[in-house]
Design a protein around this motif. Structure first.
Motif, mmCIF file in Angstrom:
data_model
loop_
_atom_site.group_PDB
_atom_site.id
_atom_site.type_symbol
_atom_site.label_atom_id
_atom_site.label_comp_id
_atom_site.label_asym_id
_atom_site.label_seq_id
_atom_site.Cartn_x
_atom_site.Cartn_y
_atom_site.Cartn_z
ATOM 1 N N ASN A 188 8.267 -26.503 -43.658
ATOM 2 C CA ASN A 188 8.050 -27.001 -45.006
ATOM 3 C C ASN A 188 8.122 -28.523 -45.013
ATOM 4 O OD1 ASN A 188 8.048 -27.655 -47.721
ATOM 5 N ND2 ASN A 188 9.444 -26.009 -48.289
ATOM 6 N N SER A 189 7.036 -29.153 -45.388
ATOM 7 C CA SER A 189 6.982 -30.620 -45.356
ATOM 8 C C SER A 189 7.994 -31.244 -46.318
ATOM 9 C CB SER A 189 5.582 -31.102 -45.695
ATOM 10 O OG SER A 189 5.204 -30.687 -46.999
ATOM 11 N N ARG A 190 8.364 -30.529 -47.352
ATOM 12 C CA ARG A 190 9.313 -31.071 -48.325
ATOM 13 C C ARG A 190 10.698 -31.249 -47.742
ATOM 14 N NH1 ARG A 190 7.624 -27.256 -53.515
ATOM 15 N NH2 ARG A 190 5.421 -27.847 -53.553
ATOM 16 N N ALA A 191 10.963 -30.635 -46.628
ATOM 17 C CA ALA A 191 12.284 -30.734 -46.001
ATOM 18 C C ALA A 191 12.431 -31.980 -45.153
ATOM 19 C CB ALA A 191 12.537 -29.499 -45.146
ATOM 20 N N TYR A 192 11.377 -32.765 -45.026
ATOM 21 C CA TYR A 192 11.410 -33.965 -44.189
ATOM 22 C C TYR A 192 11.638 -35.187 -45.064
ATOM 23 C CZ TYR A 192 10.054 -31.035 -40.332
ATOM 24 O OH TYR A 192 10.050 -30.052 -39.364
ATOM 25 N N ASN A 193 12.535 -36.046 -44.611
ATOM 26 C CA ASN A 193 12.964 -37.172 -45.427
ATOM 27 C C ASN A 193 12.113 -38.427 -45.229
ATOM 28 O OD1 ASN A 193 15.591 -35.693 -44.094
ATOM 29 N ND2 ASN A 193 15.816 -35.981 -46.305
ATOM 30 N N TYR A 194 11.582 -38.594 -44.031
ATOM 31 C CA TYR A 194 10.875 -39.825 -43.704
ATOM 32 C C TYR A 194 9.514 -39.492 -43.089
ATOM 33 C CZ TYR A 194 15.667 -41.447 -44.091
ATOM 34 O OH TYR A 194 16.938 -41.694 -44.543
ATOM 35 N N TRP A 195 8.535 -40.322 -43.432
ATOM 36 C CA TRP A 195 7.165 -40.090 -42.987
ATOM 37 C C TRP A 195 6.548 -41.379 -42.458
ATOM 38 C CZ3 TRP A 195 4.646 -35.365 -43.113
ATOM 39 C CH2 TRP A 195 5.331 -34.324 -43.745
#
Length: 123
Positions: free
Chosen positions: A106-113
């Motif tokens: 789930n991409s929403r679980a990643y804090n930094y991009w």
């Protein structure tokens, strides 16, 4: 954590590319890392992930056996080796960091991009 993805480009089908993700501002040692991609008109999708230690990796079914994710915590780098590229791999590829041990899709679980790097595979 600031992330910068690079290494994209134009490649023929069947070819290969290696994407890199450079981190700054904080060590990546305590972050699970992921690569995602977004093709035109499609939602962002999980491609590959690696735990903070590098001992466990995960892949989407569409890239399993062709892509390999790896990391070098000493260099604060994460890589995505992409082999046997197909036209359907064409997308903007993003690296992402998650303040946790394990990988999730789930991409929403990643804090930094990172900002993304374009991969174009010609058929």
């Amino acid at each position: 954590v600031q992330l910068q993805a690079f290494g994209g480009g134009l490649v023929q089908a069947g070819g290969f590319l290696r994407l890199s993700c450079a981190a700054s501002g904080r060590t990546l040692k305590t972050y699970a890392m992921g690569w995602f991609r977004q093709a035109p008109g499609k939602e962002r999708e999980f491609v590959a992930g690696i735990t903070w230690s590098g001992q466990s990796t995960s892949y989407s079914d569409s890239v399993k056996g062709r892509f390999t994710i790896s990391r070098d915590n000493a260099k604060n780098m994460v890589y995505l080796q992409m082999n046997s590229l197909k036209s359907e791999d064409t997308a903007v590829y993003y690296c992402a960091a998650r303040s946790a041990v394990n990988v999730v899709v789930n991409s929403r679980a990643y804090n930094y991009w990172g900002q993304g790097t374009l991969v174009t595979v010609s058929s």
